[in-house]
Design an enzyme around this catalytic site. Structure first.
Site, PDB file in Angstrom:
ATOM      1  N   SER A  91       0.833  -1.193   0.000  1.00 12.40           N
ATOM      2  CA  SER A  91       0.000   0.000   0.000  1.00 12.40           C
ATOM      3  C   SER A  91       0.878   1.257   0.000  1.00 12.40           C
ATOM      4  O   SER A  91       1.568   1.506  -0.985  1.00 12.40           O
ATOM      5  CB  SER A  91      -0.966  -0.047   1.191  1.00 12.40           C
ATOM      6  OG  SER A  91      -1.986   0.908   1.051  1.00 12.40           O
ATOM      7  N   HIS A 150      -4.651  -1.681  -4.068  1.00 13.61           N
ATOM      8  CA  HIS A 150      -6.018  -2.067  -3.677  1.00 13.61           C
ATOM      9  C   HIS A 150      -6.990  -1.856  -4.845  1.00 13.61           C
ATOM     10  O   HIS A 150      -8.101  -1.366  -4.680  1.00 13.61           O
ATOM     11  CB  HIS A 150      -6.467  -1.269  -2.459  1.00 13.61           C
ATOM     12  CG  HIS A 150      -5.498  -1.294  -1.326  1.00 13.61           C
ATOM     13  ND1 HIS A 150      -5.007  -2.471  -0.799  1.00 13.61           N
ATOM     14  CD2 HIS A 150      -4.892  -0.291  -0.615  1.00 13.61           C
ATOM     15  CE1 HIS A 150      -4.166  -2.192   0.185  1.00 13.61           C
ATOM     16  NE2 HIS A 150      -4.068  -0.885   0.307  1.00 13.61           N
TER      17      HIS A 150
END
Length: 242
Positions: A135, A171
């Site tokens: 991330s 994501h």
């Protein structure tokens, strides 16, 4: 022995939850260790940075426990309230793998630059230390990407470390706004060619070339988003299962 070439494993994965609580290192992190070519005579030296999450001590304990189970010699490099080692640049350079956790990529980049770690990461990467993360710990290696660092609405961040000359979308399958925002940013020229990962997918780079996508979860994908003559084009890259 360091990695054969400067190597980055940029992911939307890296950890898995244990059935009875806690974390284990998942396939993309183990791949990063494999790419570091650590001699079998010693344990892999992994340095973890949780800067993007504010260096949470409970999370650091989970990382240490996961490292013990995986057979890694783990150091958590905190920057709050001060660096937890005397020479952070030397800590990075002496690692086999550096793994960066998720959270606020905007805050992470600001804190790293205050401590001059932007140049330290580049030196470690060029020396063959494998860099990886999830991330925020993925976006940071690129020119920029999409982030919720600034609030509940996703926005662009464009001041990444620029080790990799692309944008990064994390994501991609689990947060509905990620894909359309990447397309908007590429279409407007805010981001150039952008490499994206579904949850559980890792993107493996040697030098600045994307050499493969890998996945911890069946059926997931990676994507390359470019601006073409007729608009934005998204190309799926099927990952190799780990």
């Amino acid at each position: 022995m360091p990695a054969d070439r400067p190597t980055i494993v940029a992911t939307s994965g890296g950890f898995t939850r244990r059935e009875r609580g806690g974390l284990d290192w998942a396939g993309t992190a183990h791949l990063a260790v494999d790419l570091a070519k650590v001699p079998t005579s010693r344990r892999p030296r992994l340095t973890y940075l949780g800067t993007a999450g504010g260096d949470q001590r409970t999370w650091a304990a989970e990382v240490h426990a996961a490292g013990e189970r995986a057979g890694f010699s783990t150091t958590v490099l905190d920057l709050f309230p001060m660096p937890s080692v005397e020479d952070p640049a030397a800590q990075l350079l002496g690692s086999d793998v550096v793994w960066v956790g998720g959270g606020s990529v905007a805050n992470l980049l600001a804190v790293w630059r205050v401590h001059e770690l932007d140049e330290a990461f580049r030196a470690a990467w060029q020396a063959g230390v494998v860099l990886g993360g999830v991330s925020a710990g993925s976006i940071c290696w690129f020119q920029g990407g999409t982030t919720d660092s600034f609030g509940t609405e996703l926005r662009a961040v464009t001041n990444g470390l620029d080790l990799l000359p692309y944008g990064n979308g994390v994501h991609y399958d689990s947060e509905a706004r990620r894909r359309p925002l990447v397309h908007e940013l590429v279409g407007s020229g805010v981001l150039g060619e952008t490499h994206c990962s579904d949850d559980g997918v890792g993107l493996v780079y040697q030098d600045t070339e994307l050499v493969e996508a890998v996945t911890e979860v069946p059926g997931k994908g990676a994507y390359i988003v470019r601006r073409g003559e007729d608009g934005v084009v998204e190309t799926r890259v099927d990952p190799r299962p780990l």
